[in-house]
Design a protein around this motif. Sequence first.
Motif, short mmCIF file in Angstrom:
data_model
loop_
_atom_site.label_atom_id
_atom_site.label_comp_id
_atom_site.label_asym_id
_atom_site.label_seq_id
_atom_site.Cartn_x
_atom_site.Cartn_y
_atom_site.Cartn_z
N ALA A 412 63.00 57.47 42.72
CA ALA A 412 63.65 58.38 41.77
C ALA A 412 62.62 59.29 41.09
O ALA A 412 62.85 60.50 40.94
CB ALA A 412 64.43 57.58 40.73
N GLU A 413 61.50 58.73 40.68
CA GLU A 413 60.44 59.54 40.06
C GLU A 413 59.96 60.60 41.04
O GLU A 413 59.73 61.77 40.65
CB GLU A 413 59.27 58.64 39.65
CG GLU A 413 59.58 57.63 38.55
CD GLU A 413 59.39 58.22 37.14
OE1 GLU A 413 59.26 59.46 37.03
OE2 GLU A 413 59.40 57.43 36.18
N ALA A 414 59.80 60.22 42.30
CA ALA A 414 59.33 61.18 43.30
C ALA A 414 60.31 62.31 43.50
O ALA A 414 59.92 63.49 43.55
CB ALA A 414 59.09 60.45 44.63
N ARG A 415 61.59 61.99 43.60
CA ARG A 415 62.59 63.04 43.83
C ARG A 415 62.66 64.02 42.66
O ARG A 415 62.77 65.24 42.86
CB ARG A 415 63.96 62.40 44.07
CG ARG A 415 64.07 61.62 45.40
CD ARG A 415 65.53 61.32 45.69
NE ARG A 415 65.76 60.39 46.76
CZ ARG A 415 65.72 60.68 48.06
NH1 ARG A 415 65.40 61.91 48.45
NH2 ARG A 415 65.99 59.75 48.97
N GLU A 427 54.00 63.30 45.33
CA GLU A 427 53.34 62.66 46.47
C GLU A 427 52.96 61.22 46.13
O GLU A 427 53.14 60.31 46.95
CB GLU A 427 52.10 63.44 46.88
CG GLU A 427 51.39 62.78 48.05
CD GLU A 427 50.29 63.62 48.66
OE1 GLU A 427 49.75 63.19 49.70
OE2 GLU A 427 49.97 64.69 48.10
N LYS A 428 52.42 61.03 44.93
CA LYS A 428 52.01 59.68 44.53
C LYS A 428 53.19 58.71 44.58
O LYS A 428 53.07 57.59 45.10
CB LYS A 428 51.42 59.73 43.12
CG LYS A 428 51.06 58.38 42.55
CD LYS A 428 50.56 58.53 41.10
CE LYS A 428 50.32 57.17 40.47
NZ LYS A 428 49.87 57.31 39.04
N ARG A 429 54.35 59.15 44.05
CA ARG A 429 55.50 58.24 43.97
C ARG A 429 56.21 58.09 45.32
O ARG A 429 56.72 57.01 45.64
CB ARG A 429 56.47 58.70 42.88
CG ARG A 429 55.87 58.81 41.49
CD ARG A 429 55.12 57.55 41.05
NE ARG A 429 55.96 56.47 40.61
CZ ARG A 429 56.27 56.22 39.34
NH1 ARG A 429 55.79 56.99 38.36
NH2 ARG A 429 57.03 55.20 39.03
N LEU A 457 55.96 66.36 52.89
CA LEU A 457 54.70 66.75 53.52
C LEU A 457 54.87 67.96 54.43
O LEU A 457 53.98 68.84 54.48
CB LEU A 457 54.14 65.56 54.31
CG LEU A 457 53.70 64.35 53.47
CD1 LEU A 457 53.42 63.15 54.37
CD2 LEU A 457 52.47 64.69 52.63
N LEU A 458 55.99 68.05 55.12
CA LEU A 458 56.24 69.21 55.97
C LEU A 458 56.36 70.48 55.14
O LEU A 458 55.85 71.55 55.53
CB LEU A 458 57.50 68.99 56.80
CG LEU A 458 57.39 68.00 57.95
CD1 LEU A 458 58.75 67.76 58.58
CD2 LEU A 458 56.39 68.50 59.01
#
Length: 519
Positions: A412-415, A427-429, A457-458
């Motif tokens: 969720a943090e990443a999104r 990226e970290k999450r 990443l893409l």
Amino acid sequence: MRRGDDGWTAELEVQDAEHSMRDSATAATPLEAIDLVLARHFGLEPARDAALQPPLLELQQRIDAAFLEGDMRAASELVESAPPGLRSEPAIAVRAAEIDERSGRLPLAERGFEALAAGGDALPAALRARASYGLCAIAYRRNELERAQASCDAALAALDGLDEPMLLGRAWMLRGTIEDESGRYDDALASFGLARIAWRRAGNLPGEASVDNNEGMAHAWHGHFDQAIAAFDRAAATFERFGVQDHLASTLAAKADAQRAMLDFDGSLASSERAWRLTPRMDDPRAVRSIAFTRALTLLASGDLDATLPLLDRYDDGRADAPPEFAVLRRALARARGDAAGAVADADALLERVVKPVDPTTDASPAWAAGVLIDAALAAHQDALAVRLLVRLRGAGDAAADSDFAYALDLAEARVADAHGDTANAEKRYAAAFARAVEAHRPDRTVVAGSAYARFLLRAGRKSDAERIAGRFAVYADRDGDAADAMIELYQRLGDDESLRRARQRRAGVHARIAIASG
């Protein structure tokens, strides 16, 4: 042994190396039927006469027979129709509380067990152990693990020195389940082993099948799905053989959950359908609701949106105390149908219902519900709502103690970070969520986190890094839509037209899976 309209029938089969013979007898109670068939076989007078049996013993036999067959309605009727003097007998009172617990009447069962446990040493130790075990089972169902552990330990203490393998089997089995959910996997397996030995000493095959079922859930919890499904199959075969319908249904539902986590959608559909077909014969509404949730998750995860709706309508009826897990699934269904507004309707209030449930036995976890709603909010471009839901999620669990919560929080943090352009944190999450999924041996989560990470990443132009991540979930692209779509995007960015063509061909046969239903 089977029950019919004319009473209980005991069947005897005697075999040696060359010969086999069968006999049977029917009587009002199981023990009478056994006495009759044995007397007939050996040419003796029956050892029992129904007219001479004490009323308490006969009542116990009738109630126990119905209980062990899983017919809670018949068992309850026998208790309620008994004379008050017999109902107040501790042996009947403890069975009545056990019937209430297994039928989902938890407050009534709890009062019965507490009254018996309060009797102290005046109550026979075996009955005291059964009362403590009942309190343990209720606390466990309410997710009060510390209280459950204390009651389970009290049951085992009461059984110390007694020759009660049946009760020991139950107590060790539940203790193992509590230990597993407390993160003590090895302790749990040791307790399950003690339970298995106790059940074998008692000669109780359905009891040993219950150990198989609980071991299966422990293995599944830790990502050992092949072992889990083998254990579920052993348990289901025994429960079916002995006609224990409620345990059979719950075992099949647990197997369906494991199959769905393995991305075996056809297997999960078959197991959950079989479990759901057994629910009309079950008396515990909470157990039926849990099986309904498994069935709805499986249908939604497999992309069968129309078949999901009747289950949602049955349980998500607008009441304040309605099970929130079905309301969350309704939001997932709305998103799958392109209804952006419906997917986030009352999202704040719904997440609060999950975090602070009216009924603590709900199958909805804050981590799962927040993941569904945050994804829906981001898809609807309601970033402020996504942030509010994320803030609420952060305070709803302990990432250090709960690996499932930690995975959901990282994803969720990443999104949210990705949506707000915070690429370093995203990226970290993403990397953390993906690593947790791989470490947990969860194909469903590996696909969800891995495909999101690879796409990130893409977009950053890091094709080689994306290819490295995609290599971990490419094996699932033939059965999972998220994995298939991510591979298509990777081949597009790599300019590999032939691989892209083949990937698009394969994608046509892949389940239209709703990834957010993976839990």
